[in-house]
Design a protein around this motif. Structure first.
Motif, PDB file in Angstrom:
ATOM      1  N   LEU A   1       4.167  14.980   4.378  1.00  0.00           N
ATOM      2  CA  LEU A   1       3.752  13.712   3.781  1.00  0.00           C
ATOM      3  C   LEU A   1       4.065  12.552   4.720  1.00  0.00           C
ATOM      4  O   LEU A   1       3.261  11.622   4.880  1.00  0.00           O
ATOM      5  CB  LEU A   1       4.475  13.538   2.454  1.00  0.00           C
ATOM      6  N   SER A   2       5.224  12.609   5.362  1.00  0.00           N
ATOM      7  CA  SER A   2       5.613  11.568   6.317  1.00  0.00           C
ATOM      8  C   SER A   2       4.659  11.529   7.503  1.00  0.00           C
ATOM      9  O   SER A   2       4.267  10.448   7.961  1.00  0.00           O
ATOM     10  CB  SER A   2       7.044  11.816   6.798  1.00  0.00           C
ATOM     11  N   ALA A   3       4.270  12.696   7.998  1.00  0.00           N
ATOM     12  CA  ALA A   3       3.358  12.748   9.142  1.00  0.00           C
ATOM     13  C   ALA A   3       2.000  12.160   8.793  1.00  0.00           C
ATOM     14  O   ALA A   3       1.341  11.547   9.642  1.00  0.00           O
ATOM     15  CB  ALA A   3       3.202  14.193   9.607  1.00  0.00           C
ATOM     16  N   ARG A   4       1.601  12.323   7.546  1.00  0.00           N
ATOM     17  CA  ARG A   4       0.260  11.869   7.149  1.00  0.00           C
ATOM     18  C   ARG A   4       0.232  10.409   6.701  1.00  0.00           C
ATOM     19  O   ARG A   4      -0.713   9.684   6.996  1.00  0.00           O
ATOM     20  CB  ARG A   4      -0.263  12.765   6.023  1.00  0.00           C
ATOM     21  N   PHE A   5       1.282   9.976   5.981  1.00  0.00           N
ATOM     22  CA  PHE A   5       1.251   8.627   5.394  1.00  0.00           C
ATOM     23  C   PHE A   5       2.433   7.748   5.795  1.00  0.00           C
ATOM     24  O   PHE A   5       2.512   6.606   5.353  1.00  0.00           O
ATOM     25  CB  PHE A   5       1.193   8.727   3.863  1.00  0.00           C
ATOM     26  N   GLY A   6       3.345   8.276   6.586  1.00  0.00           N
ATOM     27  CA  GLY A   6       4.470   7.475   7.059  1.00  0.00           C
ATOM     28  C   GLY A   6       5.759   7.811   6.343  1.00  0.00           C
ATOM     29  O   GLY A   6       5.758   8.276   5.197  1.00  0.00           O
ATOM     30  N   PRO A   7       6.904   7.563   7.022  1.00  0.00           N
ATOM     31  CA  PRO A   7       8.207   7.934   6.442  1.00  0.00           C
ATOM     32  C   PRO A   7       8.551   7.180   5.168  1.00  0.00           C
ATOM     33  O   PRO A   7       9.265   7.707   4.312  1.00  0.00           O
ATOM     34  CB  PRO A   7       9.187   7.620   7.574  1.00  0.00           C
TER      35      PRO A   7
ATOM     36  N   VAL B   1       8.465   9.041  -2.403  1.00  0.00           N
ATOM     37  CA  VAL B   1       8.134  10.251  -3.156  1.00  0.00           C
ATOM     38  C   VAL B   1       9.382  11.101  -3.361  1.00  0.00           C
ATOM     39  O   VAL B   1       9.604  11.647  -4.453  1.00  0.00           O
ATOM     40  CB  VAL B   1       7.022  11.048  -2.453  1.00  0.00           C
ATOM     41  N   ALA B   2      10.227  11.203  -2.334  1.00  0.00           N
ATOM     42  CA  ALA B   2      11.470  11.973  -2.471  1.00  0.00           C
ATOM     43  C   ALA B   2      12.338  11.409  -3.591  1.00  0.00           C
ATOM     44  O   ALA B   2      12.980  12.163  -4.339  1.00  0.00           O
ATOM     45  CB  ALA B   2      12.232  11.973  -1.154  1.00  0.00           C
ATOM     46  N   ALA B   3      12.365  10.086  -3.734  1.00  0.00           N
ATOM     47  CA  ALA B   3      13.216   9.456  -4.746  1.00  0.00           C
ATOM     48  C   ALA B   3      12.772   9.779  -6.164  1.00  0.00           C
ATOM     49  O   ALA B   3      13.592   9.736  -7.089  1.00  0.00           O
ATOM     50  CB  ALA B   3      13.237   7.941  -4.542  1.00  0.00           C
TER      51      ALA B   3
ATOM     52  N   VAL C   1       0.823  -1.210   0.000  1.00  0.00           N
ATOM     53  CA  VAL C   1       0.000   0.000   0.000  1.00  0.00           C
ATOM     54  C   VAL C   1       0.856   1.258   0.000  1.00  0.00           C
ATOM     55  O   VAL C   1       0.509   2.263  -0.638  1.00  0.00           O
ATOM     56  CB  VAL C   1      -0.979  -0.026   1.191  1.00  0.00           C
ATOM     57  N   ASP C   2       1.990   1.239   0.690  1.00  0.00           N
ATOM     58  CA  ASP C   2       2.875   2.409   0.683  1.00  0.00           C
ATOM     59  C   ASP C   2       3.292   2.772  -0.741  1.00  0.00           C
ATOM     60  O   ASP C   2       3.376   3.951  -1.089  1.00  0.00           O
ATOM     61  CB  ASP C   2       4.141   2.136   1.507  1.00  0.00           C
ATOM     62  N   VAL C   3       3.570   1.777  -1.547  1.00  0.00           N
ATOM     63  CA  VAL C   3       4.014   2.021  -2.916  1.00  0.00           C
ATOM     64  C   VAL C   3       2.886   2.637  -3.744  1.00  0.00           C
ATOM     65  O   VAL C   3       3.103   3.591  -4.511  1.00  0.00           O
ATOM     66  CB  VAL C   3       4.507   0.711  -3.563  1.00  0.00           C
ATOM     67  N   ILE C   4       1.677   2.145  -3.582  1.00  0.00           N
ATOM     68  CA  ILE C   4       0.551   2.689  -4.346  1.00  0.00           C
ATOM     69  C   ILE C   4       0.226   4.102  -3.881  1.00  0.00           C
ATOM     70  O   ILE C   4      -0.063   4.991  -4.695  1.00  0.00           O
ATOM     71  CB  ILE C   4      -0.676   1.761  -4.216  1.00  0.00           C
ATOM     72  N   VAL C   5       0.269   4.346  -2.568  1.00  0.00           N
ATOM     73  CA  VAL C   5       0.066   5.697  -2.042  1.00  0.00           C
ATOM     74  C   VAL C   5       1.110   6.641  -2.637  1.00  0.00           C
ATOM     75  O   VAL C   5       0.787   7.751  -3.091  1.00  0.00           O
ATOM     76  CB  VAL C   5       0.128   5.697  -0.506  1.00  0.00           C
ATOM     77  N   ALA C   6       2.369   6.210  -2.646  1.00  0.00           N
ATOM     78  CA  ALA C   6       3.425   7.043  -3.223  1.00  0.00           C
ATOM     79  C   ALA C   6       3.203   7.258  -4.717  1.00  0.00           C
ATOM     80  O   ALA C   6       3.523   8.330  -5.252  1.00  0.00           O
ATOM     81  CB  ALA C   6       4.788   6.409  -2.976  1.00  0.00           C
ATOM     82  N   GLY C   7       2.652   6.254  -5.407  1.00  0.00           N
ATOM     83  CA  GLY C   7       2.332   6.433  -6.817  1.00  0.00           C
ATOM     84  C   GLY C   7       1.294   7.516  -7.041  1.00  0.00           C
ATOM     85  O   GLY C   7       1.422   8.349  -7.947  1.00  0.00           O
ATOM     86  N   LEU C   8       0.271   7.532  -6.205  1.00  0.00           N
ATOM     87  CA  LEU C   8      -0.756   8.574  -6.310  1.00  0.00           C
ATOM     88  C   LEU C   8      -0.195   9.956  -6.024  1.00  0.00           C
ATOM     89  O   LEU C   8      -0.634  10.955  -6.599  1.00  0.00           O
ATOM     90  CB  LEU C   8      -1.897   8.274  -5.341  1.00  0.00           C
ATOM     91  N   LEU C   9       0.789  10.017  -5.140  1.00  0.00           N
ATOM     92  CA  LEU C   9       1.320  11.311  -4.673  1.00  0.00           C
ATOM     93  C   LEU C   9       2.707  11.603  -5.238  1.00  0.00           C
ATOM     94  O   LEU C   9       3.409  12.480  -4.723  1.00  0.00           O
ATOM     95  CB  LEU C   9       1.362  11.313  -3.142  1.00  0.00           C
ATOM     96  N   HIS C  10       3.102  10.912  -6.311  1.00  0.00           N
ATOM     97  CA  HIS C  10       4.498  11.021  -6.754  1.00  0.00           C
ATOM     98  C   HIS C  10       4.857  12.410  -7.262  1.00  0.00           C
ATOM     99  O   HIS C  10       6.027  12.778  -7.281  1.00  0.00           O
ATOM    100  CB  HIS C  10       4.827   9.939  -7.799  1.00  0.00           C
TER     101      HIS C  10
END
Length: 241
Positions: free
Chosen positions: A120-126, A132-134, A84-93
């Motif tokens: 972003l880290s506070a809301r969805f985790g580090p 997203v930073a990458a 799920v972290d990967v998909i969340v990051a995809g939505l917010l990339h």
């Protein structure tokens, strides 16, 4: 709005052309049904944030959210990602790159990117913030070729983040393979930007630490071949007599 029962198997650009953003939102809803309630809630929250941040953004002929939806749907459907972290990051990339001040709020300072990543880290985790930073572009040197700097940045950032490779290749597929859905001068500029990335992604995806199945990797290689065919058709036309 009524959608056909085969929406779950339609190509995403076909959904975009026929049903637009509502169709992609429905396809996203169908894909996330496979997740547990808590995971669906996180994915929905990420989608809501992406929709809010990019509410006024356009991507040639369509709302920018369409692009983010296709990236996320591709991760789930074609790449079989269940992280799920990967998909969340995809939505917010693109969230930090495009809307850092809005994400950071009053905690921005002269450079809003670190504050936006903290938010972003506070809301969805580090881990989401790290992914997203990458895939967030740095400020480029105006004295150097921008496309060359883009490739150099990806080579470094994706080297150390295997899951970020997966997000970025979905983004590339939407932009590169999807270049034929673009119009105007952006067709040529996009082909020039993305063509040098084909061998880079071929190398990165083939690596043992890229967390995808052999079948998914073969699918991606086929898409990279298709992208190269399309770039060639756009860029390698013989000069007129």
């Amino acid at each position: 709005m009524d959608f056909p029962p085969h929406l779950s198997s339609m190509p995403m650009h076909a959904i975009t052309e026929i049903h637009g953003e509502p169709g992609l939102l429905e396809r996203f809803r169908l894909e996330v049904q496979q997740f547990e309630d808590a995971d669906r809630a996180r994915l929905t929250a990420a989608l809501d944030l992406a929709a809010e941040l990019h509410r006024d953004d356009r991507r040639v002929r369509e709302p920018y959210l369409n692009h983010l939806l296709r990236v996320a749907i591709r991760l789930m459907h074609h790449y079989q990602v269940r992280d799920v972290d990967v998909i969340v990051a995809g939505l917010l990339h693109d969230a930090v790159e495009d809307h850092p001040f809005e994400l950071a709020g009053g905690d921005s300072g002269p450079d809003p990117t670190p504050a936006a990543l903290r938010a972003l880290s506070a809301r969805f985790g580090p881990r989401v913030a790290t992914l997203v930073a990458a895939v967030t572009n740095p400020v480029y040197d105006p004295r150097r070729d921008r496309n060359e700097q883009y490739r150099e940045h990806l080579a470094v950032s994706l080297e150390r983040e295997p899951w970020a490779r997966v997000i970025k290749v979905s983004d590339f597929t939407d932009n590169g393979v999807g270049v034929i859905h673009t119009i105007g001068p952006k067709v040529v500029s996009s082909a020039r930007k993305y063509r040098p990335l084909v061998p880079l992604f071929r190398d990165l995806i083939s690596r043992p630490d890229t967390p995808l199945s052999p079948a998914v990797k073969r699918h991606i290689f086929d898409q990279l071949d298709l992208a190269e065919e399309r770039f060639s058709a756009i860029l390698d036309q013989p000069a007129p007599n």
